[in-house]
Scaffold this motif. Structure first.
Motif, PDB file in Angstrom:
ATOM      1  N   UNK A 120      29.793 -24.350 -40.766  1.00 50.69           N
ATOM      2  CA  UNK A 120      30.071 -23.982 -42.227  1.00 50.69           C
ATOM      3  C   UNK A 120      29.642 -22.435 -42.168  1.00 50.69           C
ATOM      4  N   UNK A 121      30.176 -21.543 -43.285  1.00 51.58           N
ATOM      5  CA  UNK A 121      29.990 -20.259 -43.350  1.00 51.58           C
ATOM      6  C   UNK A 121      28.830 -20.195 -44.503  1.00 51.58           C
ATOM      7  N   UNK A 122      27.713 -19.657 -43.998  1.00 50.92           N
ATOM      8  CA  UNK A 122      26.523 -19.592 -44.990  1.00 50.92           C
ATOM      9  C   UNK A 122      26.229 -18.071 -45.253  1.00 50.92           C
ATOM     10  N   UNK A 123      25.973 -18.045 -46.725  1.00 48.33           N
ATOM     11  CA  UNK A 123      25.880 -16.303 -47.111  1.00 48.33           C
ATOM     12  C   UNK A 123      24.472 -15.925 -46.465  1.00 48.33           C
ATOM     13  N   UNK A 124      24.350 -14.428 -46.159  1.00 45.82           N
ATOM     14  CA  UNK A 124      23.422 -13.727 -45.835  1.00 45.82           C
ATOM     15  C   UNK A 124      22.666 -12.910 -46.961  1.00 45.82           C
ATOM     16  N   UNK A 125      21.325 -13.295 -47.318  1.00 43.63           N
ATOM     17  CA  UNK A 125      20.494 -12.648 -48.399  1.00 43.63           C
ATOM     18  C   UNK A 125      19.559 -11.592 -47.881  1.00 43.63           C
ATOM     19  N   UNK A 126      19.840 -10.340 -48.364  1.00 46.07           N
ATOM     20  CA  UNK A 126      18.746  -9.421 -47.963  1.00 46.07           C
ATOM     21  C   UNK A 126      17.879  -9.350 -48.971  1.00 46.07           C
ATOM     22  N   UNK A 127      16.457  -9.412 -48.262  1.00 49.61           N
ATOM     23  CA  UNK A 127      15.315  -9.261 -49.098  1.00 49.61           C
ATOM     24  C   UNK A 127      14.619  -7.623 -48.909  1.00 49.61           C
ATOM     25  N   UNK A 128      14.010  -7.154 -49.885  1.00 49.55           N
ATOM     26  CA  UNK A 128      13.336  -5.852 -49.737  1.00 49.55           C
ATOM     27  C   UNK A 128      14.164  -4.714 -49.551  1.00 49.55           C
ATOM     28  N   UNK A 129      15.371  -4.747 -49.758  1.00 45.04           N
ATOM     29  CA  UNK A 129      16.472  -3.518 -49.511  1.00 45.04           C
ATOM     30  C   UNK A 129      15.994  -2.616 -50.757  1.00 45.04           C
ATOM     31  N   UNK A 130      15.698  -2.797 -51.936  1.00 43.94           N
ATOM     32  CA  UNK A 130      15.277  -1.982 -52.852  1.00 43.94           C
ATOM     33  C   UNK A 130      13.857  -1.051 -52.789  1.00 43.94           C
ATOM     34  N   UNK A 131      13.262  -1.654 -51.841  1.00 43.37           N
ATOM     35  CA  UNK A 131      11.823  -1.003 -51.903  1.00 43.37           C
ATOM     36  C   UNK A 131      11.664   0.144 -51.124  1.00 43.37           C
ATOM     37  N   UNK A 132      12.669   0.513 -50.227  1.00 46.46           N
ATOM     38  CA  UNK A 132      12.587   2.014 -49.473  1.00 46.46           C
ATOM     39  C   UNK A 132      13.948   2.910 -49.901  1.00 46.46           C
ATOM     40  N   UNK A 133      13.909   3.508 -50.927  1.00 44.60           N
ATOM     41  CA  UNK A 133      15.002   4.323 -51.234  1.00 44.60           C
ATOM     42  C   UNK A 133      15.889   5.272 -50.299  1.00 44.60           C
ATOM     43  N   UNK A 134      14.965   5.675 -49.397  1.00 47.90           N
ATOM     44  CA  UNK A 134      15.205   6.755 -48.415  1.00 47.90           C
ATOM     45  C   UNK A 134      16.273   5.946 -47.493  1.00 47.90           C
ATOM     46  N   UNK A 135      16.453   4.936 -47.205  1.00 45.44           N
ATOM     47  CA  UNK A 135      17.411   4.041 -46.413  1.00 45.44           C
ATOM     48  C   UNK A 135      18.224   3.403 -46.967  1.00 45.44           C
ATOM     49  N   UNK A 136      19.209   2.764 -46.377  1.00 49.58           N
ATOM     50  CA  UNK A 136      20.329   1.869 -46.778  1.00 49.58           C
ATOM     51  C   UNK A 136      20.576   0.855 -45.669  1.00 49.58           C
ATOM     52  N   UNK A 137      20.867  -0.364 -46.129  1.00 50.85           N
ATOM     53  CA  UNK A 137      21.080  -1.566 -45.430  1.00 50.85           C
ATOM     54  C   UNK A 137      22.744  -1.708 -45.114  1.00 50.85           C
ATOM     55  N   UNK A 138      22.913  -1.459 -43.763  1.00 51.46           N
ATOM     56  CA  UNK A 138      24.460  -1.551 -43.353  1.00 51.46           C
ATOM     57  C   UNK A 138      24.726  -2.974 -43.010  1.00 51.46           C
ATOM     58  N   UNK A 139      25.446  -3.708 -43.662  1.00 51.99           N
ATOM     59  CA  UNK A 139      25.759  -5.034 -43.300  1.00 51.99           C
ATOM     60  C   UNK A 139      26.978  -5.269 -42.455  1.00 51.99           C
TER      61      UNK A 139
END
Length: 211
Positions: free
Chosen positions: A102-121
């Motif tokens: 099955x295809x399962x969604x990935x959920x990112x936690x804590x991405x908004x806690x550090x505004x100086x960096x971004x998450x590249x999925x």
């Protein structure tokens, strides 16, 4: 994942006309197949089906004309591009204890806690092999402690018990990059405008030379 009980009615009419009549009556045309059985065409209650399929990989207990329920997973869901309503569902029969892909969604936690960096999925979902009755709703990734330049590979994921990733352990899932400053954004915008201006003036200059 809890089973969702859905009553179904065996369909004896087929084709686009029959499907339209079923939808007008608040039903969703569907086909049930798998485990070597002949495909069975059914109609599902529209509202109940819509609610059940709001969850990825919903495990459905389909009871056809009051018979004993069969477990099934939605493999293909066709939706109306304007209304968002469900127009057709392909359902795969599964058994308790059976492993499915099955295809399962990935959920990112804590991405908004550090505004100086971004998450590249690198990907939004992950393929897992899991028991049909224990499919995780999502795989969570906590990036709170990650620094710029860090990355997460498949081997770093905390998978639910019984779930297995069948791909390469080093497959990239996400990475952390530095967020652009407003000055960088403004500079890129100015460069883009200047480049566009140069491109527009070149034809005009060429036409003038030709005269």
């Amino acid at each position: 994942m809890a089973e969702v009980k859905i009553p179904a009615i065996a369909r004896t009419e087929f084709g686009k006309g029959a499907a339209r009549r079923a939808r007008r009556a608040g039903q969703v045309p569907a086909v049930l197949y798998g485990h070597g059985a002949d495909p069975v065409h059914v109609s599902l209650p529209g509202h109940e089906t819509l609610l059940a399929l709001r969850v990825a990989n919903a495990l459905l207990a389909i009871s056809i004309d009051g018979a004993a329920p069969q477990l099934a997973l939605p493999k293909q869901v066709q939706r109306n591009p304007v209304k968002g309503s469900i127009e057709h569902v392909d359902l795969l029969i599964v058994k308790r204890g059976e492993k499915v892909s099955v295809e399962v969604p990935l959920v990112v936690l804590g991405a908004d806690d550090r505004p100086d960096r971004i998450v590249v999925m690198d990907q939004q979902t992950i393929t897992l092999e899991a028991e049909a009755t224990h499919i995780p709703a999502a795989v969570e990734i906590d990036v709170t402690s990650l620094e710029i330049g860090d990355s997460i590979a498949a081997k770093d994921l905390n998978l639910p018990e019984g779930a297995v990733f069948p791909g390469e352990p080093d497959d990239l899932i996400l990475s952390i990059a530095a967020a652009k400053t407003q000055a960088q954004i403004d500079a890129e915008l100015d460069a883009s405008v200047a480049e566009a201006g140069d491109g527009e003036s070149a034809p005009a200059e060429a036409a003038a030379d030709g005269e």
